[in-house]
Structure formats: structure tokens, C-alpha cells
Design an enzyme around this catalytic site. Structure first.
Site, PDB file in Angstrom:
ATOM      1  N   LYS A  97       3.959   3.978   7.689  1.00 27.57           N
ATOM      2  CA  LYS A  97       4.487   5.344   7.648  1.00 27.57           C
ATOM      3  C   LYS A  97       3.683   6.253   6.716  1.00 27.57           C
ATOM      4  CE  LYS A  97       8.597   4.171   5.799  1.00 27.57           C
ATOM      5  NZ  LYS A  97       8.603   2.844   5.171  1.00 27.57           N
TER       6      LYS A  97
ATOM      7  N   HIS B 281      12.712  -2.032  -3.301  1.00 29.13           N
ATOM      8  CA  HIS B 281      11.733  -0.946  -3.472  1.00 29.13           C
ATOM      9  C   HIS B 281      12.164  -0.152  -4.698  1.00 29.13           C
ATOM     10  CE1 HIS B 281       9.069   2.382  -2.820  1.00 29.13           C
ATOM     11  NE2 HIS B 281       8.630   1.911  -1.669  1.00 29.13           N
TER      12      HIS B 281
ATOM     13  N   GLU C 234       4.732  -4.209   0.028  1.00 26.06           N
ATOM     14  CA  GLU C 234       4.522  -3.239   1.116  1.00 26.06           C
ATOM     15  C   GLU C 234       3.968  -1.960   0.506  1.00 26.06           C
ATOM     16  OE1 GLU C 234       8.206  -2.555   3.284  1.00 26.06           O
ATOM     17  OE2 GLU C 234       8.861  -4.510   2.618  1.00 26.06           O
TER      18      GLU C 234
HETATM   19  N1  PLP Z   1       8.278  -0.073   2.051  1.00 23.25           N
HETATM   20  C1  PLP Z   1       9.330   0.656   2.465  1.00 23.25           C
HETATM   21  C2  PLP Z   1      10.506  -0.052   3.056  1.00 23.25           C
HETATM   22  C3  PLP Z   1       9.324   2.054   2.343  1.00 23.25           C
HETATM   23  O1  PLP Z   1      10.378   2.755   2.760  1.00 23.25           O
HETATM   24  C4  PLP Z   1       8.183   2.691   1.775  1.00 23.25           C
HETATM   25  C5  PLP Z   1       8.144   4.140   1.617  1.00 23.25           C
HETATM   26  O2  PLP Z   1       9.050   4.887   1.845  1.00 23.25           O
HETATM   27  C6  PLP Z   1       7.107   1.891   1.382  1.00 23.25           C
HETATM   28  C7  PLP Z   1       7.192   0.508   1.523  1.00 23.25           C
HETATM   29  C8  PLP Z   1       5.856   2.486   0.802  1.00 23.25           C
HETATM   30  O3  PLP Z   1       6.083   3.119  -0.423  1.00 23.25           O
HETATM   31  P1  PLP Z   1       4.871   3.691  -1.275  1.00 23.25           P
HETATM   32  O4  PLP Z   1       4.108   4.609  -0.416  1.00 23.25           O
HETATM   33  O5  PLP Z   1       5.513   4.379  -2.428  1.00 23.25           O
HETATM   34  O6  PLP Z   1       4.066   2.496  -1.706  1.00 23.25           O
END
Ligand code: PLP
Length: 413
Positions: free
Chosen positions: A52, A180, A257
Site C-alpha cells: 500500500k 503495528h 511489514e
Molecule cells: N503493515 C500494516 C498492516 C499497515 O497497515 C501498514 C501501514 O499502514 C504497514 C505495515 C506499513 O507501515 P509503514 O509504512 O509505517 O512502515
């Protein structure tokens, strides 16, 4: 990257079309370097990339070639990564609240690892993906993070036993726990606390007969050098917590992640000034101590907070432009603000800047624009997703090539 941008903005200014559009330059070598830094700092953790964050093809392909797994939030993301050849075993469907049709998609395409944080989700999985291996998403104390995830996702520690019992009764296999800590978390100890919590949930799960062996550290790792807490500092806290609660040889598969960590600093964007207004200040003289003028200059850009500058709204980021021509010391600076293209008073990108006189058609360049930007060309302002030009240094290219050859040899063996 800067030289390439200069060339491209020159080309764009001289183009005969009337329309201008913001565009990115992506240094894929920066992503390769980030990956090797990750492997060095967190050797026990397998990186999964949060699609995403930036699903541009260049990014996904490089990360796939580097051997990363992928964290997908929906069917579109699963399709994207499967389309470039990522095997189902390297995908986690990390969204605790999923559409039934998309759970069925995961089942059909062999994606086994799914997250959940509520009973309804278990009931959906029993019907639509009975062989799924579930990861229980727990809440964290993310109250100090800039962007909080536990407001929406994650079960409290005291509700975990009930969910684990429910899963056992429903014959749903729970294999691990995820969390998270939110993005922009100022305290790395948040990871340590969550890892300690996961240890408790592992004990609960094991007691109830679940084979717990996946620990998912989530995301939230900083993407820029200038972040309040450095990645290396976070990694050191995580390593100590892992040694304490999940020592080497404990048979637990540890993954993370990561979104912004991989891509933020790799992307630079050029945005065009499409309109300009000079507004006289109500209180002449107020600005005189800082500059040489009593007016403020309002610039309108072809991108704004409903598009690639959405981090202004969501992460309290204050974007600062890099000027293509450095102003000389004699050049007067004017109080200036930058606005997006939406006909809307909220579309303010930055205020209180001191800039030299700029002109319609000039380009402003912004660094660190890789996370949650690409694919978000201002729909409100009527523009489209921005074009991306990819670049990679020869050194990074060689490192990637070596990685590919090693992976091929491993496959052959
Ligand atoms: N994992 C999950 C389930 C998330 O919802 C997100 C971001 O919203 C991420 C990982 C990635 O987070 P970041 O870009 O802060 O590393």
C-alpha cells in the site's frame, strides 16, 4: 537524481503541450541500499514490503528480485504482486477486516497467511478459507505515534484468550501474532513492549493447542535519515527484545511489514507552479524584521494535499521545496505559501516559507516523497497519477545482479 530531475524539468518546460504534471524520479539504488542495511541491522527478521505504501512497478520488481515477501491489504495488491511472479508463500494478507470475496480470492490463489483481530473474521475464514493460517493482530500503545493504527486494528491483551479459544473451537489454525506500533513513533521501546506482549500471547496460544511460530513486527520504521529516531536505534532495541523473549533457535519465524522504510528517500518529485498571486499584508511592517517586503506570495501548484502531499494532512509533514537555482545572498526573500490545485481552502501544502521571487512555469523539487504518494495524483484537482522515471546507479545494479545470481544458484541447488 538531481541531475536527472534538472534534465527532465527542462524537457517538460520546453514541451509543446499546454498541460504540466508533477512527476517523480525514483532512485531504485536507494531501495537496494536500504535492503542491505535492513539485513545487516535486523539479521533475524524477514522483510515483507507493505504494498500500500508505494505500489509502483519499479519498486515492486526490485523488491521482489531482492527476495522480499509482500504484505497486501486487499485483492488488488495480491493480484499486483502475483502478477510479477511473487509466490503465494511470500504473501501475507495483512488486513484484519477483509471482504469475503477477497478472502475467497486468497484461498483460491494459495495465500495462506491472513491476519485477524475479531470473531466475525474467524467466522468468515471458517466458511471461505478453512485452511488459512491466521496471525492475531494485537493492539499497541501507539498514543505517541504520528499516524496511529491501533485506533482501528488490534485486539487488547485481555481479549486474546477468548479469540484464541474461539479459533480452536472453530478449527481455525492460529500460527502467530502481529502488531503495528504506528508510524512516526518517537519511542523505540514501543517495539520492545509489543514483543513482550507477543510472548504472552504465544504462551496463551500454545496452552490452547495452537502451534505458534510467526512473529510479525509490523511497520512504522522511519524512511528518512532526519527521522527523530534512527532505524539503527530501533533495530538495536528490537534485537535485544528478541534475544530476551524469542532467543535464537526458538523456531519462530520473525517478519516485519515495512512500507516507508524502503521507499521514502528513494523518490523525489518535481511540481510545477501553475498560478501566482501577490497579497499585501494587512499589517505592513510585520514582516520587515525577517525580510525585505510587506507582501506575501501565494503560489498554486499542480499537486496538493488531496494527492501526493497527503502527508501534510495525515503525518503533519511540512514539505520544504528545493529550488533548482539557489538564490544569491542579495536576492530578496518573500514570505510565501504553497497551495494545491483543489478549489478548496484546505489544500495548503506549506505556509511561512521564505522564498525568492518564483514564476509560473517554475518547478519546485521535494525530497523524501516515496511513501503514500505515488498513485495519488490529486483526483480533487482533476489531475492523474504522476509519471515516474526510474534510475539506478551502476553499483546498486551490480549488487542487485549478484543477489539475483545467488538466488538462482540457491534455486538450482
Ligand atoms: N503493515 C500494516 C498492516 C499497515 O497497515 C501498514 C501501514 O499502514 C504497514 C505495515 C506499513 O507501515 P509503514 O509504512 O509505517 O512502515
Amino acid at each position: 537524481t538531481r541531475d536527472l530531475l534538472k534534465e527532465l524539468t527542462l524537457g517538460a518546460s520546453e514541451a509543446t503541450t499546454d498541460e504540466v504534471a508533477a512527476f517523480f524520479v525514483a532512485d531504485l539504488g536507494a531501495i537496494v541500499r536500504k535492503h542491505f542495511c535492513f539485513l545487516k541491522c535486523l539479521p533475524r527478521v524477514r522483510p515483507f514490503y507493505a504494498v500500500k505504501c508505494n505500489s509502483s512497478p519499479g519498486v515492486l520488481k526490485v523488491l521482489a528480485q531482492l527476495g522480499l515477501g509482500f504484505s497486501c491489504a486487499n485483492k488488488a495488491e495480491m493480484e499486483l504482486v502475483q502478477h510479477i511472479g511473487v509466490p503465494a508463500s511470500k504473501i501475507i494478507y495483512a488486513n484484519p477486516c477483509k471482504q469475503i470475496a477477497q478472502i475467497k480470492y486468497a484461498a483460491k490463489h494459495g495465500i495462506q497467511l491472513l491476519s485477524f483481530d475479531n470473531e466475525m473474521e474467524l467466522a468468515k475464514v471458517v466458511k471461505s478459507h478453512p485452511s488459512a493460517k491466521m496471525v492475531l493482530c494485537i493492539a499497541t500503545d501507539d498514543s505517541h505515534s504520528l499516524s496511529r493504527l491501533s485506533l482501528k486494528f488490534g485486539v487488547s491483551l485481555k481479549s486474546c484468550r477468548h479469540l484464541l479459544e474461539n479459533a480452536k473451537k472453530s478449527h481455525v489454525e492460529v500460527v502467530g501474532v502481529s502488531f503495528h506500533i504506528g508510524s512516526g513513533c518517537p519511542d523505540p521501546q514501543a517495539y520492545a513492549q509489543s514483543i513482550a506482549d507477543v510472548r504472552l500471547v504465544f504462551e496463551m496460544g500454545t496452552e490452547l493447542g495452537h502451534k505458534m511460530h510467526v512473529l510479525d513486527l509490523g511497520g512504522g520504521f522511519p524512511g528518512t535519515e532526519g527521522a527523530k529516531v534512527r532505524f539503527e536505534e530501533i533495530a538495536s532495541v528490537i534485537n535485544s527484545a528478541l534475544d530476551l523473549y524469542f532467543p535464537e533457535g526458538c523456531g519462530v519465524d520473525i517478519l516485519a511489514e515495512l512500507g516507508r522504510y524502503y521507499v521514502t528517500s528513494a523518490f523525489t518529485v518535481a511540481v510545477s507552479i501553475i498560478a501566482k498571486k501577490e497579497v499585501l499584508l494587512d499589517q505592513p511592517g510585520k514582516e520587515e524584521e525577517n525580510g525585505s517586503t510587506t507582501k506575501t506570495v501565494v503560489y498554486h501548484l499542480d499537486e496538493g494535499v488531496y494527492g501526493i502531499f497527503n502527508s501534510v494532512l495525515f503525518d503533519n509533514i511540512c514539505p520544504t521545496p528545493i529550488l533548482q537555482k539557489k538564490p544569491s545572498t542579495e536576492q530578496p526573500l518573500y514570505s510565501s505559501s504553497l497551495w494545491g490545485p483543489a478549489v478548496d481552502g484546505c489544500d495548503c501544502v506549506a505556509e511561512g516559507l521564505w522564498l525568492p521571487q518564483l514564476h509560473v512555469g517554475d518547478w519546485l523539487v521535494f525530497d523524501n516523497m516515496g511513501a503514500y504518494t505515488v498513485g495519488m495524483g490529486s483526483p480533487f484537482g482533476g489531475t492523474q497519477a504522476c509519471h515516474i522515471t526510474y534510475a539506478m546507479s551502476r553499483v546498486a545494479w551490480e549488487a542487485l545482479r549478484r543477489q539475483l545470481m545467488a538466488a538462482e544458484q540457491e534455486d538450482d541447488a
